[in-house]
Design a protein around this motif. Structure first.
Motif, mmCIF file in Angstrom:
data_model
loop_
_atom_site.group_PDB
_atom_site.id
_atom_site.type_symbol
_atom_site.label_atom_id
_atom_site.label_comp_id
_atom_site.label_asym_id
_atom_site.label_seq_id
_atom_site.Cartn_x
_atom_site.Cartn_y
_atom_site.Cartn_z
ATOM 1 N N GLY A 105 45.824 108.382 54.512
ATOM 2 C CA GLY A 105 45.474 108.104 53.132
ATOM 3 C C GLY A 105 44.732 109.207 52.401
ATOM 4 N N GLY A 106 44.377 110.260 53.111
ATOM 5 C CA GLY A 106 43.668 111.353 52.466
ATOM 6 C C GLY A 106 44.568 112.133 51.523
ATOM 7 N N GLY A 107 43.954 113.092 50.843
ATOM 8 C CA GLY A 107 44.718 113.919 49.918
ATOM 9 C C GLY A 107 43.811 114.728 49.029
ATOM 10 N N GLY A 158 36.039 112.327 40.181
ATOM 11 C CA GLY A 158 36.154 111.094 39.430
ATOM 12 C C GLY A 158 37.313 110.220 39.841
ATOM 13 N N GLY A 159 38.191 110.766 40.655
ATOM 14 C CA GLY A 159 39.364 110.022 41.102
ATOM 15 C C GLY A 159 39.074 109.101 42.267
ATOM 16 N N SER A 160 40.143 108.492 42.766
ATOM 17 C CA SER A 160 40.024 107.501 43.836
ATOM 18 C C SER A 160 41.049 107.759 44.935
ATOM 19 C CB SER A 160 40.240 106.084 43.286
ATOM 20 O OG SER A 160 39.278 105.742 42.315
ATOM 21 N N LEU A 161 40.680 107.351 46.130
ATOM 22 C CA LEU A 161 41.591 107.349 47.267
ATOM 23 C C LEU A 161 41.277 106.126 48.113
ATOM 24 C CD1 LEU A 161 41.542 111.070 48.493
ATOM 25 C CD2 LEU A 161 43.504 109.875 47.520
ATOM 26 N N ARG A 162 42.292 105.689 48.863
ATOM 27 C CA ARG A 162 42.096 104.593 49.800
ATOM 28 C C ARG A 162 42.556 105.045 51.183
ATOM 29 N NH1 ARG A 162 45.304 98.955 50.751
ATOM 30 N NH2 ARG A 162 43.537 97.614 51.294
ATOM 31 N N LEU A 163 41.613 105.080 52.106
ATOM 32 C CA LEU A 163 41.907 105.471 53.477
ATOM 33 C C LEU A 163 42.191 104.245 54.329
ATOM 34 C CD1 LEU A 163 39.112 108.149 54.080
ATOM 35 C CD2 LEU A 163 41.322 108.402 52.939
ATOM 36 N N THR A 174 33.862 101.440 49.297
ATOM 37 C CA THR A 174 33.897 100.070 49.801
ATOM 38 C C THR A 174 34.693 100.029 51.103
ATOM 39 O OG1 THR A 174 33.807 99.167 47.558
ATOM 40 C CG2 THR A 174 34.507 97.684 49.319
ATOM 41 N N ILE A 175 34.049 99.554 52.149
ATOM 42 C CA ILE A 175 34.713 99.415 53.442
ATOM 43 C C ILE A 175 35.176 97.976 53.608
ATOM 44 C CG2 ILE A 175 32.555 98.901 54.674
ATOM 45 C CD1 ILE A 175 33.658 100.519 57.050
ATOM 46 N N SER A 176 36.345 97.818 54.198
ATOM 47 C CA SER A 176 36.864 96.476 54.462
ATOM 48 C C SER A 176 37.734 96.516 55.707
ATOM 49 C CB SER A 176 37.666 95.959 53.257
ATOM 50 O OG SER A 176 38.777 96.795 52.998
ATOM 51 N N ARG A 177 38.071 95.338 56.204
ATOM 52 C CA ARG A 177 38.899 95.290 57.404
ATOM 53 C C ARG A 177 39.815 94.088 57.344
ATOM 54 N NH1 ARG A 177 34.864 95.200 62.260
ATOM 55 N NH2 ARG A 177 36.718 94.733 63.513
ATOM 56 N N ASP A 178 40.970 94.243 57.955
ATOM 57 C CA ASP A 178 41.930 93.150 58.101
ATOM 58 C C ASP A 178 42.128 92.963 59.594
ATOM 59 O OD1 ASP A 178 44.164 91.501 58.330
ATOM 60 O OD2 ASP A 178 45.102 92.315 56.535
ATOM 61 N N LEU A 227 38.906 102.194 53.591
ATOM 62 C CA LEU A 227 37.789 102.757 52.848
ATOM 63 C C LEU A 227 38.302 103.081 51.454
ATOM 64 C CD1 LEU A 227 34.791 103.572 53.086
ATOM 65 C CD2 LEU A 227 35.594 105.931 53.429
ATOM 66 N N GLN A 228 37.897 102.271 50.496
ATOM 67 C CA GLN A 228 38.223 102.532 49.098
ATOM 68 C C GLN A 228 37.153 103.468 48.540
ATOM 69 O OE1 GLN A 228 40.910 101.481 47.152
ATOM 70 N NE2 GLN A 228 40.041 102.907 45.652
ATOM 71 N N MET A 229 37.587 104.613 48.075
ATOM 72 C CA MET A 229 36.655 105.623 47.586
ATOM 73 C C MET A 229 36.899 105.838 46.099
ATOM 74 S SD MET A 229 36.767 108.335 50.748
ATOM 75 C CE MET A 229 38.388 108.915 50.328
ATOM 76 N N ASN A 230 35.920 105.519 45.299
ATOM 77 C CA ASN A 230 36.001 105.688 43.853
ATOM 78 C C ASN A 230 34.975 106.712 43.389
ATOM 79 O OD1 ASN A 230 37.954 103.599 43.772
ATOM 80 N ND2 ASN A 230 36.371 102.035 43.515
ATOM 81 N N SER A 231 35.148 107.180 42.176
ATOM 82 C CA SER A 231 34.211 108.151 41.587
ATOM 83 C C SER A 231 33.942 109.301 42.549
ATOM 84 C CB SER A 231 32.901 107.445 41.208
ATOM 85 O OG SER A 231 33.141 106.388 40.300
ATOM 86 N N LEU A 232 34.997 109.848 43.092
ATOM 87 C CA LEU A 232 34.854 110.892 44.102
ATOM 88 C C LEU A 232 34.209 112.145 43.528
ATOM 89 C CD1 LEU A 232 38.187 110.310 45.974
ATOM 90 C CD2 LEU A 232 35.938 110.368 47.062
ATOM 91 N N LYS A 233 33.429 112.816 44.369
ATOM 92 C CA LYS A 233 32.710 114.027 44.004
ATOM 93 C C LYS A 233 33.159 115.164 44.919
ATOM 94 C CE LYS A 233 28.587 111.271 42.936
ATOM 95 N NZ LYS A 233 27.134 111.080 43.241
ATOM 96 N N PRO A 234 33.007 116.394 44.467
ATOM 97 C CA PRO A 234 33.373 117.526 45.349
ATOM 98 C C PRO A 234 32.649 117.477 46.700
ATOM 99 C CG PRO A 234 33.115 118.284 43.103
ATOM 100 C CD PRO A 234 32.673 116.841 43.109
#
Length: 114
Positions: A8-10, A15-20, A68-72, A80-87
């Motif tokens: 899920g990386g990239g 300010g963007g978002s990624l979901r790992l 935000t961490i979550s599990r199924d 891992l939902q990552m919002n408002s990403l910073k350098p």
């Protein structure tokens, strides 16, 4: 052999978002506290978020309010939902147990451009 698979990386702008995602064997996933870690170049690996089998979560101060961490448990998958990403979030991200680590996976690279 235990195998952890992160994805899920990239590359994303600040300010963007990624979901790992982290896929783990059911033998370790269902009963253990799991965590997301990251390692930036020249720095030690750090724990950024953890989640118990029952869903209780904790975050490092540096990511609190943004990640935000979550599990199924049915899918043996952690997110891992990552919002408002910073350098400064740029790092290789890994998942593992919080105690008594199993062999580390290859991780997934997250690069945040300014």
């Amino acid at each position: 052999q235990v195998q952890l698979v992160e994805s899920g990386g990239g590359l994303v702008q600040a300010g963007g978002s990624l979901r790992l995602s982290c896929l783990a064997p059911g033998s370790i996933f269902s009963i253990n506290v799991m965590g997301w870690y990251r390692q930036a170049p020249g720095k030690e690996r750090e724990l950024v978020a953890r989640i118990s089998s029952g869903g209780r979560t904790n975050y490092a101060d540096s990511v609190k309010g943004r990640f935000t961490i979550s599990r199924d448990n049915a899918k043996n998958t952690m997110y891992l939902q990552m919002n408002s990403l910073k350098p400064e979030d740029t790092a290789v991200y890994y998942c593992n147990k919080v105690q008594n680590y199993v062999p580390w996976g290859q991780g997934t690279q997250v690069t945040v451009s300014s």
